[in-house]
Design a protein around this motif. Structure first.
Motif, PDB file in Angstrom:
ATOM      1  N   ALA A 176       0.829  -1.208   0.000  1.00 45.78           N
ATOM      2  CA  ALA A 176       0.000   0.000   0.000  1.00 45.78           C
ATOM      3  C   ALA A 176       0.861   1.256   0.000  1.00 45.78           C
ATOM      4  O   ALA A 176       0.577   2.210  -0.734  1.00 45.78           O
ATOM      5  N   LYS A 224      -2.196   2.423  -9.350  1.00 42.96           N
ATOM      6  CA  LYS A 224      -3.521   1.899  -9.016  1.00 42.96           C
ATOM      7  C   LYS A 224      -3.539   0.387  -8.840  1.00 42.96           C
ATOM      8  O   LYS A 224      -4.399  -0.157  -8.159  1.00 42.96           O
ATOM      9  N   VAL A 271      -5.743  -0.761  -5.716  1.00 42.09           N
ATOM     10  CA  VAL A 271      -6.164   0.152  -4.644  1.00 42.09           C
ATOM     11  C   VAL A 271      -7.589  -0.205  -4.220  1.00 42.09           C
ATOM     12  O   VAL A 271      -7.924  -0.127  -3.035  1.00 42.09           O
ATOM     13  N   THR A 272      -8.405  -0.630  -5.157  1.00 40.87           N
ATOM     14  CA  THR A 272      -9.772  -1.059  -4.829  1.00 40.87           C
ATOM     15  C   THR A 272      -9.751  -2.260  -3.890  1.00 40.87           C
ATOM     16  O   THR A 272     -10.528  -2.327  -2.933  1.00 40.87           O
ATOM     17  N   SER A 327      -8.918  -0.971  -0.516  1.00 39.28           N
ATOM     18  CA  SER A 327     -10.081  -0.268   0.046  1.00 39.28           C
ATOM     19  C   SER A 327     -11.138  -1.262   0.515  1.00 39.28           C
ATOM     20  O   SER A 327     -11.729  -1.092   1.583  1.00 39.28           O
ATOM     21  N   ASP A 328     -11.378  -2.305  -0.275  1.00 37.32           N
ATOM     22  CA  ASP A 328     -12.345  -3.338   0.119  1.00 37.32           C
ATOM     23  C   ASP A 328     -11.903  -4.028   1.411  1.00 37.32           C
ATOM     24  O   ASP A 328     -12.734  -4.339   2.270  1.00 37.32           O
ATOM     25  N   TYR A 329     -10.596  -4.251   1.545  1.00 44.05           N
ATOM     26  CA  TYR A 329     -10.082  -4.853   2.781  1.00 44.05           C
ATOM     27  C   TYR A 329     -10.369  -3.931   3.962  1.00 44.05           C
ATOM     28  O   TYR A 329     -10.834  -4.389   5.017  1.00 44.05           O
ATOM     29  N   LEU A 330     -10.104  -2.658   3.781  1.00 40.88           N
ATOM     30  CA  LEU A 330     -10.378  -1.700   4.865  1.00 40.88           C
ATOM     31  C   LEU A 330     -11.858  -1.698   5.239  1.00 40.88           C
ATOM     32  O   LEU A 330     -12.217  -1.695   6.413  1.00 40.88           O
ATOM     33  N   LEU A 331     -12.720  -1.701   4.223  1.00 43.57           N
ATOM     34  CA  LEU A 331     -14.162  -1.704   4.486  1.00 43.57           C
ATOM     35  C   LEU A 331     -14.591  -2.975   5.212  1.00 43.57           C
ATOM     36  O   LEU A 331     -15.502  -2.945   6.046  1.00 43.57           O
TER      37      LEU A 331
END
Length: 133
Positions: free
Chosen positions: A96, A105, A121-122, A125-129
């Motif tokens: 990251a 990206k 990056v998506t 972001s999905d992991y963070l969500l």
């Protein structure tokens, strides 16, 4: 965040669509459309070769801006090689950090120069969500 190390292998996508460097840009766009992707991994031509990556924005320049012929231009005319890559066995924080600092990206995930997946990056972001669900 917890102390548990999360590796790139835990977050990456392993289903990767590839294309040969000699394919036409039309074939690349057809694959992107079929699989609803914005990029494709460009295959190696030998064991010691490097993987590449082609994105939809790389195709825009020669086709729309320079009015090139989509049937006659090839992937090797526009793709980036070598593509940025990381090991599947590193902590995602390092992947990251590299992606954010270099404004990348997506990166290829390779171990011993063999393709294992793609990390975007998506995906990060999905992991963070998923941590807040």
């Amino acid at each position: 965040m917890s102390d548990k190390k999360v590796l790139v292998a835990d977050v990456m996508r392993t289903e990767v669509v590839t294309i040969k460097p000699h394919a036409t840009l039309k074939e690349a766009l057809q694959l992107m459309k079929t699989h609803r992707l914005k990029s494709l991994v460009v295959e190696k031509t030998s064991d010691s070769d490097a993987y590449g990556i082609i994105t939809n924005s790389q195709i825009l320049q020669p086709i729309l801006v320079e009015e090139g012929d989509i049937d006659f231009l090839n992937v090797f005319d526009v793709y980036n090689k070598p593509a940025f890559s990381v090991s599947s066995q590193i902590d995602i924080k390092y992947a990251a950090k590299m992606m954010l600092e270099l404004n990348i990206k997506r990166v290829l995930v390779t171990d011993n120069n063999e393709l294992k997946g793609v990390l975007s990056v998506t995906d990060l972001s999905d992991y963070l969500l998923s941590m807040v669900e």
